[in-house]
Enzyme design. Structure first.
Site, short mmCIF file in Angstrom:
data_model
loop_
_atom_site.label_atom_id
_atom_site.label_comp_id
_atom_site.label_asym_id
_atom_site.label_seq_id
_atom_site.Cartn_x
_atom_site.Cartn_y
_atom_site.Cartn_z
N ASN A 214 -35.40 -19.24 55.53
CA ASN A 214 -36.06 -18.30 54.60
C ASN A 214 -33.99 -17.14 54.28
OD1 ASN A 214 -34.44 -17.50 57.02
ND2 ASN A 214 -36.51 -15.66 57.77
N HIS B 22 -29.86 -13.45 56.09
CA HIS B 22 -30.40 -12.60 57.42
C HIS B 22 -29.99 -11.19 57.49
CE1 HIS B 22 -30.09 -10.71 61.07
NE2 HIS B 22 -28.53 -10.26 60.65
N TYR C 286 -28.05 -15.97 67.86
CA TYR C 286 -29.43 -14.96 67.71
C TYR C 286 -29.96 -15.51 69.15
CZ TYR C 286 -30.22 -15.87 62.51
OH TYR C 286 -30.40 -15.57 61.56
N LYS D 74 -28.26 -17.72 53.90
CA LYS D 74 -28.47 -19.35 55.25
C LYS D 74 -27.90 -20.98 53.91
CE LYS D 74 -31.43 -16.27 57.94
NZ LYS D 74 -32.97 -16.35 58.63
N GLU E 189 -22.85 -7.58 64.93
CA GLU E 189 -22.88 -8.58 64.05
C GLU E 189 -21.29 -7.96 63.36
OE1 GLU E 189 -27.91 -8.93 63.95
OE2 GLU E 189 -26.85 -8.70 62.33
#
Ligand code: RTP
Ligand code: MG
Length: 139
Positions: free
Chosen positions: A113, A116, A50, A10, A127
């Site tokens: 964080n 993913h 998302y 990320k 995905e």
């Protein structure tokens, strides 16, 4: 059983130039990076990715964050790759992540964080298909 999962490094991690450190944790855990591309996610891509969180209070901020800088999209392969990678990532909130996990080592906050990972084999397939063509995955 050998399977594949989808990973994103990320924007908080690309900003700190630690994609190599994260890849080392992934590889040390026995997962192989069989496809990888650095991209800037569009708003449309992030909203679609998302979509399951659309009704959650953090959705707008999450889309904003995921489009705020480069990300590295990856396909990981290995024994029980989906569950294995979730274990290697650690809990969503880094304060609750186990020692040695990517989020314990590197995450800044519950949102920022660092990584993913797909939460099921079905979602992994969906995905992966959102970001990679079959011929760009080299196992
Ligand atoms: P991911 O989907 O990114 O692998 O993470 P996850 O399964 O551990 O967590 P999930 O519940 O699916 O949430 C997706 C991402 O949304 C951000 N988030 N922010 N502000 C908040 O309370 C909050 N909660 C979640 C995180 O970036 C999380 O990874
Ligand atoms: Mg999730």
């Amino acid at each position: 059983m050998t399977e594949r999962t989808f990973s994103i490094i990320k924007p908080d991690a690309t900003a700190r130039n630690i994609t190599g450190k994260i890849n080392a944790v992934i590889e040390d855990a026995g997962l192989r990076i069989v496809a990888q591309r650095r991209i800037r996610m569009s708003r449309v891509q992030a909203e679609k990715f998302y979509e399951v969180h659309k009704e959650r209070p953090f959705y707008g901020e999450l889309v904003e964050y995921m489009t705020s800088g480069p990300v590295v999209v990856q396909v990981l392969e290995g024994d029980n790759a989906v569950a294995k990678y979730r274990e290697v990532m650690g809990a969503t909130n880094p304060a609750q992540a186990a020692e040695g996990t990517i989020r314990k080592l590197f995450a800044e906050s519950i949102q920022n964080n660092s990584v993913h990972g797909s939460d099921s084999q079905d979602n992994a397939k969906i995905e992966i298909a959102q970001f990679f063509k079959d011929e760009d995955i080299v196992g």
